[in-house]
Design a protein around this motif. Structure first.
Motif, PDB file in Angstrom:
ATOM      1  N   ARG A   1       0.826  -1.201   0.000  1.00 63.34           N
ATOM      2  CA  ARG A   1       0.000   0.000   0.000  1.00 63.34           C
ATOM      3  C   ARG A   1       0.868   1.261   0.000  1.00 63.34           C
ATOM      4  NH1 ARG A   1      -4.389  -2.054   4.541  1.00 63.34           N
ATOM      5  NH2 ARG A   1      -5.006  -3.923   3.392  1.00 63.34           N
ATOM      6  N   PRO A   2       0.318   2.382  -0.472  1.00 61.24           N
ATOM      7  CA  PRO A   2       1.079   3.642  -0.432  1.00 61.24           C
ATOM      8  C   PRO A   2       1.475   3.992   0.993  1.00 61.24           C
ATOM      9  CG  PRO A   2      -0.892   3.862  -1.780  1.00 61.24           C
ATOM     10  CD  PRO A   2      -1.008   2.541  -1.088  1.00 61.24           C
ATOM     11  N   VAL A   3       2.588   4.678   1.121  1.00 54.87           N
ATOM     12  CA  VAL A   3       3.104   5.057   2.436  1.00 54.87           C
ATOM     13  C   VAL A   3       2.608   6.458   2.786  1.00 54.87           C
ATOM     14  CG1 VAL A   3       5.162   5.538   3.802  1.00 54.87           C
ATOM     15  CG2 VAL A   3       5.137   3.610   2.202  1.00 54.87           C
ATOM     16  N   ARG A   4       1.884   6.554   3.877  1.00 61.26           N
ATOM     17  CA  ARG A   4       1.411   7.851   4.367  1.00 61.26           C
ATOM     18  C   ARG A   4       0.960   7.703   5.810  1.00 61.26           C
ATOM     19  NH1 ARG A   4      -3.461  11.672   1.833  1.00 61.26           N
ATOM     20  NH2 ARG A   4      -2.759  13.616   2.797  1.00 61.26           N
ATOM     21  N   ASP A   5       1.343   8.648   6.650  1.00 59.03           N
ATOM     22  CA  ASP A   5       0.930   8.589   8.046  1.00 59.03           C
ATOM     23  C   ASP A   5      -0.558   8.889   8.169  1.00 59.03           C
ATOM     24  OD1 ASP A   5       3.425   7.936   8.941  1.00 59.03           O
ATOM     25  OD2 ASP A   5       4.020   9.989   9.368  1.00 59.03           O
ATOM     26  N   THR A   6      -1.265   7.966   8.814  1.00 62.86           N
ATOM     27  CA  THR A   6      -2.715   8.058   8.967  1.00 62.86           C
ATOM     28  C   THR A   6      -3.067   7.946  10.439  1.00 62.86           C
ATOM     29  OG1 THR A   6      -3.046   7.005   6.812  1.00 62.86           O
ATOM     30  CG2 THR A   6      -4.925   7.050   8.302  1.00 62.86           C
TER      31      THR A   6
ATOM     32  N   TYR B   1      -1.550  19.014  16.546  1.00 60.58           N
ATOM     33  CA  TYR B   1      -0.292  19.759  16.634  1.00 60.58           C
ATOM     34  C   TYR B   1       0.949  18.874  16.533  1.00 60.58           C
ATOM     35  CZ  TYR B   1      -2.435  24.246  17.592  1.00 60.58           C
ATOM     36  OH  TYR B   1      -3.142  25.428  17.460  1.00 60.58           O
ATOM     37  N   ASN B   2       0.770  17.578  16.465  1.00 61.68           N
ATOM     38  CA  ASN B   2       1.928  16.690  16.385  1.00 61.68           C
ATOM     39  C   ASN B   2       1.903  15.779  15.164  1.00 61.68           C
ATOM     40  OD1 ASN B   2       3.547  17.136  19.001  1.00 61.68           O
ATOM     41  ND2 ASN B   2       1.439  16.977  19.730  1.00 61.68           N
ATOM     42  N   LEU B   3       1.052  16.100  14.190  1.00 63.25           N
ATOM     43  CA  LEU B   3       1.012  15.315  12.962  1.00 63.25           C
ATOM     44  C   LEU B   3       2.205  15.650  12.074  1.00 63.25           C
ATOM     45  CD1 LEU B   3      -2.752  15.654  11.956  1.00 63.25           C
ATOM     46  CD2 LEU B   3      -1.597  13.554  12.609  1.00 63.25           C
TER      47      LEU B   3
ATOM     48  N   PRO C   1       4.022  16.403   8.513  1.00 67.08           N
ATOM     49  CA  PRO C   1       3.489  17.015   7.285  1.00 67.08           C
ATOM     50  C   PRO C   1       2.953  15.957   6.323  1.00 67.08           C
ATOM     51  CG  PRO C   1       5.600  17.985   7.868  1.00 67.08           C
ATOM     52  CD  PRO C   1       5.406  16.814   8.784  1.00 67.08           C
ATOM     53  N   TYR C   2       1.892  16.313   5.622  1.00 64.83           N
ATOM     54  CA  TYR C   2       1.242  15.490   4.600  1.00 64.83           C
ATOM     55  C   TYR C   2       0.547  14.253   5.174  1.00 64.83           C
ATOM     56  CZ  TYR C   2       3.758  18.440   1.337  1.00 64.83           C
ATOM     57  OH  TYR C   2       4.248  19.530   0.647  1.00 64.83           O
ATOM     58  N   SER C   3       0.285  14.268   6.475  1.00 65.30           N
ATOM     59  CA  SER C   3      -0.485  13.174   7.077  1.00 65.30           C
ATOM     60  C   SER C   3      -1.956  13.337   6.737  1.00 65.30           C
ATOM     61  CB  SER C   3      -0.319  13.175   8.601  1.00 65.30           C
ATOM     62  OG  SER C   3       1.016  13.021   8.975  1.00 65.30           O
ATOM     63  N   ILE C   4      -2.728  12.311   7.054  1.00 68.47           N
ATOM     64  CA  ILE C   4      -4.176  12.383   6.923  1.00 68.47           C
ATOM     65  C   ILE C   4      -4.785  12.038   8.275  1.00 68.47           C
ATOM     66  CG2 ILE C   4      -4.320   9.993   6.053  1.00 68.47           C
ATOM     67  CD1 ILE C   4      -6.739  10.948   4.357  1.00 68.47           C
ATOM     68  N   LEU C   5      -5.694  12.890   8.749  1.00 71.18           N
ATOM     69  CA  LEU C   5      -6.359  12.715  10.039  1.00 71.18           C
ATOM     70  C   LEU C   5      -7.838  12.488   9.801  1.00 71.18           C
ATOM     71  CD1 LEU C   5      -6.420  12.805  13.163  1.00 71.18           C
ATOM     72  CD2 LEU C   5      -6.726  15.286  12.981  1.00 71.18           C
ATOM     73  N   LEU C   6      -8.383  11.456  10.435  1.00 72.29           N
ATOM     74  CA  LEU C   6      -9.788  11.077  10.278  1.00 72.29           C
ATOM     75  C   LEU C   6     -10.471  11.171  11.636  1.00 72.29           C
ATOM     76  CD1 LEU C   6      -8.952   7.861   8.242  1.00 72.29           C
ATOM     77  CD2 LEU C   6      -9.567  10.083   7.280  1.00 72.29           C
ATOM     78  N   ILE C   7     -11.574  11.905  11.710  1.00 71.27           N
ATOM     79  CA  ILE C   7     -12.282  12.098  12.981  1.00 71.27           C
ATOM     80  C   ILE C   7     -13.751  11.753  12.779  1.00 71.27           C
ATOM     81  CG2 ILE C   7     -12.796  13.656  14.885  1.00 71.27           C
ATOM     82  CD1 ILE C   7     -10.512  15.436  13.917  1.00 71.27           C
ATOM     83  N   ASP C   8     -14.226  10.756  13.474  1.00 72.91           N
ATOM     84  CA  ASP C   8     -15.630  10.365  13.364  1.00 72.91           C
ATOM     85  C   ASP C   8     -16.471  11.169  14.348  1.00 72.91           C
ATOM     86  OD1 ASP C   8     -17.716   8.992  12.276  1.00 72.91           O
ATOM     87  OD2 ASP C   8     -17.315   7.094  13.287  1.00 72.91           O
ATOM     88  N   GLU C   9     -17.569  11.738  13.854  1.00 73.51           N
ATOM     89  CA  GLU C   9     -18.514  12.524  14.654  1.00 73.51           C
ATOM     90  C   GLU C   9     -17.797  13.651  15.407  1.00 73.51           C
ATOM     91  OE1 GLU C   9     -21.471  12.180  14.091  1.00 73.51           O
ATOM     92  OE2 GLU C   9     -22.044  10.094  13.771  1.00 73.51           O
TER      93      GLU C   9
ATOM     94  N   ASN D   1      -1.003  24.990   7.076  1.00 75.68           N
ATOM     95  CA  ASN D   1       0.404  25.199   7.418  1.00 75.68           C
ATOM     96  C   ASN D   1       1.240  23.938   7.293  1.00 75.68           C
ATOM     97  OD1 ASN D   1      -0.044  27.912   7.979  1.00 75.68           O
ATOM     98  ND2 ASN D   1      -0.476  27.532  10.141  1.00 75.68           N
ATOM     99  N   ARG D   2       0.627  22.790   7.543  1.00 76.47           N
ATOM    100  CA  ARG D   2       1.393  21.532   7.565  1.00 76.47           C
ATOM    101  C   ARG D   2       1.019  20.598   6.415  1.00 76.47           C
ATOM    102  NH1 ARG D   2       4.461  20.916  11.646  1.00 76.47           N
ATOM    103  NH2 ARG D   2       4.585  18.657  11.440  1.00 76.47           N
ATOM    104  N   HIS D   3       0.262  21.094   5.456  1.00 78.27           N
ATOM    105  CA  HIS D   3      -0.114  20.308   4.269  1.00 78.27           C
ATOM    106  C   HIS D   3      -0.828  19.014   4.660  1.00 78.27           C
ATOM    107  CE1 HIS D   3       2.429  23.055   2.035  1.00 78.27           C
ATOM    108  NE2 HIS D   3       3.420  22.790   2.848  1.00 78.27           N
ATOM    109  N   LEU D   4      -1.732  19.115   5.628  1.00 76.36           N
ATOM    110  CA  LEU D   4      -2.476  17.950   6.090  1.00 76.36           C
ATOM    111  C   LEU D   4      -3.775  17.817   5.311  1.00 76.36           C
ATOM    112  CD1 LEU D   4      -2.239  18.608   9.940  1.00 76.36           C
ATOM    113  CD2 LEU D   4      -0.625  17.286   8.535  1.00 76.36           C
ATOM    114  N   GLN D   5      -4.325  16.622   5.310  1.00 75.02           N
ATOM    115  CA  GLN D   5      -5.717  16.416   4.911  1.00 75.02           C
ATOM    116  C   GLN D   5      -6.475  15.910   6.127  1.00 75.02           C
ATOM    117  OE1 GLN D   5      -5.105  14.170   0.980  1.00 75.02           O
ATOM    118  NE2 GLN D   5      -7.038  15.242   0.643  1.00 75.02           N
ATOM    119  N   ILE D   6      -7.600  16.551   6.407  1.00 73.16           N
ATOM    120  CA  ILE D   6      -8.432  16.167   7.538  1.00 73.16           C
ATOM    121  C   ILE D   6      -9.823  15.860   7.001  1.00 73.16           C
ATOM    122  CG2 ILE D   6      -9.402  16.874   9.750  1.00 73.16           C
ATOM    123  CD1 ILE D   6      -7.071  18.859  10.008  1.00 73.16           C
TER     124      ILE D   6
END
Length: 487
Positions: A111-116, A209-211, A213-221, A244-249
């Motif tokens: 799978r592609p490498v990306r911090d999730t 604040y500790n992700l 760069p270029y991570s993806i954060l998923l938040i349910d509800e 600022n950190r090129h994140l996707q949320i």
């Protein structure tokens, strides 16, 4: 480890749980909110996204699909299939995830490498409610090292909740860890004494604040445990950090108040009653979704993109005496017109009594309309083709000049008139990169409410010689309905 610039652009859920042929995009803004009724598949989308990548930074998650998609009573999730479209280090690629037999593919190491990172609903449960009913005493030991970016977390927590904090740390009792905060002139207290909203907010902020760069954060509800004002403050912080950190949320929510924001992607998930396909509507309105569930007020309905189009239609309704017979709704993005029309048709609720009116700056030709309809309502079955044809008949448009845009067109007409509004229009230079600023800038100079301002503008420009052609498709439809009513 090297930081890999990347984005998740869109995902097509061909089949996963209750999702069928759902095409959802994430590529406009850094933060995406997913909305919809209970059971529409919001959490399913997040669970799938959590399994698309393998992490590379210590603490990042690498999820097997079996974390979220368990076998129950022998169900093996057979025929599940999704296609993710990604940009990785400047290269566009797509990855297909599926379960054809016993295993999900591709396997973790392919799978592609990306911090999730995934924050689920379990983070809403107060710590005290997770403790033993019989335990009464706790002896906490501070954890060494402190919390990274503590000052930023404290400032944001104070901003969201409206009360100051001057310390945030972690403690341990036995094998369990707890949050610990202190407010000025107050004793410190742990998460055992926190409410659910405060506890979860610190969980979200610490992660944000500790992700890397270029991570993806998923938040349910996301909206659970926070009142609306605090929720909007939190979203603003998320937008700033993501930029600022090129994140996707990506978060899910039931709080329709968030759908008025223009700094995040708004995605409504909806499956028509009795329909097999799951639709995504971009930046639509709660009123439009409410109607799609079956609520009808008046014999005729007109759907438009935004408040400018609504103001134009209201003026035409007043002039034709049809105001009492037509319900006016906004559907948002132009492509949503094709989703709404197809959905109403599938549910057997579409007729000549509905008009879906686009601005006319995109999907101008019959070929373009047919193409976007096929993209939004996919499938080669004869029944679907008939639904598409019926839906297209109810979609009309304003007749803009070639390459025109609604606000710049109205501005160009306004400049030829007389009065203060015309003077303001003539003082404004063209906005080639921001077409929405034409009328906004004039409104700021006039100082009236948006509704009153638009009514004043339309009253002026409708006297122009080109106006009848601009609204000709709308007027033709209204005249037909007037004849039906005998008025």
């Amino acid at each position: 480890m090297p930081v890999i610039p990347q984005r998740l652009d869109r995902v097509v859920f061909h089949q996963l749980k209750g999702l069928n042929n759902l095409d959802i995009s994430f590529d406009d803004k850094n933060v995406t909110g997913i909305f919809g009724v209970n059971g529409c598949g919001k959490s399913t989308i997040l669970h799938a996204l959590a399994c698309f990548y393998k992490g590379q930074t210590p603490g990042a998650e690498t999820n097997y699909f079996t974390r979220f998609f368990k076998r129950v009573d022998g169900a093996k999730w057979a025929r599940s299939r999704m296609t993710a479209y990604m940009a990785i280090a400047g290269d566009n690629r797509h990855v297909e995830y599926r379960k054809a037999a016993d295993r999900w593919t591709p396997r973790i190491d392919q799978r592609p490498v990306r911090d999730t990172y995934y924050i689920g609903i379990d983070s809403c449960v107060p710590a005290i409610e997770q403790e033993s009913l019989t335990r009464t005493s706790y002896y906490m030991t501070p954890l060494a090292g402190g919390v990274a970016n503590c000052d930023q977390i404290l400032r944001s927590a104070a901003q969201v909740l409206g009360r100051p904090y001057d310390d945030y740390s972690k403690t341990i009792c036995g094998s369990r860890r707890y949050k610990k905060v202190r407010q000025p002139n107050c004793m410190a207290y742990t998460s055992l004494s926190m409410g659910a909203g405060e506890q979860r907010l610190f969980t979200i902020l610490e992660r944000l604040y500790n992700l890397p760069p270029y991570s993806i954060l998923l938040i349910d509800e996301l909206d659970l445990t926070l009142h609306t004002t605090a929720l909007n403050r939190l979203v603003s912080i998320m937008v700033s950090i993501a930029a600022n950190r090129h994140l996707q949320i990506v978060f899910t929510s039931h709080r329709e108040e968030l759908t008025t924001r223009d700094d995040i992607n708004i995605r409504h998930i909806w499956t028509p009653a009795g329909g097999g396909q799951t639709f995504c509507l971009d930046h639509t309105t709660p009123d439009c979704l409410y109607r799609l569930s079956g609520h009808v007020e008046k014999p005729y309905e007109i759907y438009v993109e935004d408040d400018l189009a609504a103001a134009i239609v209201r003026e035409e309704l007043r002039d034709t005496g049809m105001m009492d017979y037509v319900t006016l709704r906004q559907f948002g993005d132009a492509a949503n017109a094709f989703v709404v029309a197809a959905g109403l048709e599938i549910q057997g609720q579409l007729s000549n009594n509905q008009l879906l009116l686009t601005d006319g700056d995109v999907y101008r030709t019959d070929l373009e309309r047919e193409d976007i309809m096929k993209k939004r309502y996919s499938g080669n079955e004869a029944e679907k083709d008939l639904h598409r044809q019926n839906a297209l008949r109810c979609i009309k448009q304003f007749n803009l000049p070639e390459h025109g845009h609604p606000e710049s067109f109205i501005w160009s007409l306004l400049k030829t008139k007389t009065g203060k509004l015309a003077d303001f229009a003539n003082e404004i230079a063209p906005f080639p990169d921001d077409k929405h600023s034409y009328l906004y800038d004039i409104q700021q100079r006039q100082g009236d409410t948006r509704e009153n301002f638009l009514r004043d503008v339309i009253s002026l420009v409708k006297t122009d010689a080109v106006w009848p052609n601009y609204v000709s498709e709308l007027r033709s439809w209204l005249n037909t309905k007037k004849a039906e009513l005998g008025i």
